[in-house]
Design an enzyme around this catalytic site. Sequence first.
Site, PDB file in Angstrom:
ATOM      1  N   ARG A  52       1.116  -0.921   0.308  1.00 31.24           N
ATOM      2  CA  ARG A  52       0.173  -0.123   0.027  1.00 31.24           C
ATOM      3  C   ARG A  52       1.217   1.124   0.099  1.00 31.24           C
ATOM      4  O   ARG A  52       0.052   2.119  -0.539  1.00 31.24           O
ATOM      5  CB  ARG A  52      -0.967  -0.123   1.289  1.00 31.24           C
ATOM      6  CG  ARG A  52      -2.267  -1.211   1.185  1.00 31.24           C
ATOM      7  CD  ARG A  52      -3.167  -0.699   1.819  1.00 31.24           C
ATOM      8  NE  ARG A  52      -4.428  -0.839   1.185  1.00 31.24           N
ATOM      9  CZ  ARG A  52      -5.775  -1.451   2.244  1.00 31.24           C
ATOM     10  NH1 ARG A  52      -5.556  -0.898   3.592  1.00 31.24           N
ATOM     11  NH2 ARG A  52      -6.763  -1.768   1.596  1.00 31.24           N
ATOM     12  N   LYS A 213     -19.347 -15.236   0.686  1.00 34.17           N
ATOM     13  CA  LYS A 213     -21.536 -15.683   0.752  1.00 34.17           C
ATOM     14  C   LYS A 213     -21.478 -14.677  -0.517  1.00 34.17           C
ATOM     15  O   LYS A 213     -20.947 -13.486  -0.773  1.00 34.17           O
ATOM     16  CB  LYS A 213     -21.223 -14.568   1.956  1.00 34.17           C
ATOM     17  CG  LYS A 213     -20.992 -14.977   3.327  1.00 34.17           C
ATOM     18  CD  LYS A 213     -20.682 -13.679   4.916  1.00 34.17           C
ATOM     19  CE  LYS A 213     -21.330 -14.669   5.569  1.00 34.17           C
ATOM     20  NZ  LYS A 213     -21.657 -13.624   7.033  1.00 34.17           N
ATOM     21  N   GLY A 366      -8.443  -6.895  -1.540  1.00 37.51           N
ATOM     22  CA  GLY A 366      -8.411  -8.144  -0.142  1.00 37.51           C
ATOM     23  C   GLY A 366      -7.746  -9.338  -0.296  1.00 37.51           C
ATOM     24  O   GLY A 366      -6.884  -9.750  -0.373  1.00 37.51           O
ATOM     25  N   GLY A 389     -12.753  -3.401   0.016  1.00 40.52           N
ATOM     26  CA  GLY A 389     -14.354  -2.380   0.392  1.00 40.52           C
ATOM     27  C   GLY A 389     -14.853  -1.390  -0.753  1.00 40.52           C
ATOM     28  O   GLY A 389     -15.851  -1.317  -1.691  1.00 40.52           O
TER      29      GLY A 389
END
Length: 411
Positions: A52, A213, A366, A389
């Site tokens: 990052r 999910k 992620g 996100g």
Amino acid sequence: MAKKNLIDPVPFRNVFNKLTIEDFNLKGKRVFIRADFNVPLDDNLMVTDDRRIRSTLPTINYAIDEGGKIILCSHLGRPRGNREPRLSLAPVAKRLQRLLNKEVIFAPDCVGHQVETLVSKMKEGDVILLENLRFNPGEEENNLEFSRALASLADFYINDAFGTAHRAHASIVGVPKFVPAAAGFLLKKEIEYLRGAIDNPVRPFVAILGGAKVSGKINVLENLVGKVDKVLIGGGMAYTFIKAMGYEVGNSIVEEDMLYTAQRIRRKLKEMGIKFYLPVDCVIAQSVEIGAETKIIPTLEIPKGWSALDIGPATVKLFSEAIQDAKTILWNGPMGVFEIDAFSRGTFAIAHAISDAYALTIVGGGDTDLAVHRAGVSDAISFISTGGGAALQLLEGKELPGIAVLANRED
Ligand code: AMP
């Protein structure tokens, strides 16, 4: 390997219509850069993964080269408005100093008299890193006074914190109210790939979705309907789709409240002629543990008491063939519980298949980011997003608050 940017993303060069750092004359000015230095630290407070930090270097180096006085800020972890020594950005300052090969002055706070004094002494090309923004409750509360105090340190505001651009926090949406604001190179690149490639893809466009999910990816799927040519579903989310078709899936992860939605989406894709693939075989175990006994079986034969924890070899072959003719590939979410070796093969095999494809390849942030690095193919992926996100929200077709607040080019 080494075929990054095999297909140049020229079609989406004009996707980003906001001001960028190149629109300002930075010479002698205080350039306040909101970065995302939310990096992992080990017990000795050493940065264990500096990707990052590295991803913002082009913006920082540009500002240095243009003669700006660079004031960097970021959050780290979740101190919830408290000064937690373990979440100090001091280790990031050290790493940044090494990466930039120049001194990085570390400010003991992000606002206040001491910081103002440090900033007032800056010369062209100097770099200061402010202490963790979230030590101040005003950051997450998007407090106006806190935003004003940060803005008072700046002549220009640059947002290069893609991973935080979906948060309406003071340093993301507050500061730009007070000073001319623009995007850094990382922010621009993320939008070009995650919006441009998806809205205007070179075809065939294949999306591979995985992860635990359905609920986490359903809005992405909805947004992709009408844009993609093929959808490949792996990971835990596949078993909600399979159960929705009326099959037993043993103890595999299933979201009962998503069964109807899963069926609706599958029908919708079918009606639109979009090819939809689910795992045909899987690796099963009775527990999600290192050393658990595993078996490979057809997906429709998962016995009671067993869970599907990875895609099997036949699915790897099926998915690999399905992406062979792709010109754009988007991948978000692992194909199995790749954190455990016995259930990681499917995810790594798909990482290799994607990296071998003659296509523009985009990996959502992620877990998937981690998977391509572990598979050792990150150099052969066209673009790996730095945001989890934030990347998902973009793929859902939503505008991020941190981008909405920046001025449009034509303004
Ligand atoms: P997500 O954040 O939704 O992308 O989910 C990532 C997580 O999904 C990873 O930690 C994986 O271990 C987990 N995962 C992937 N496949 C499965 C599976 N078949 N069963 C349970 N968890 C899974």
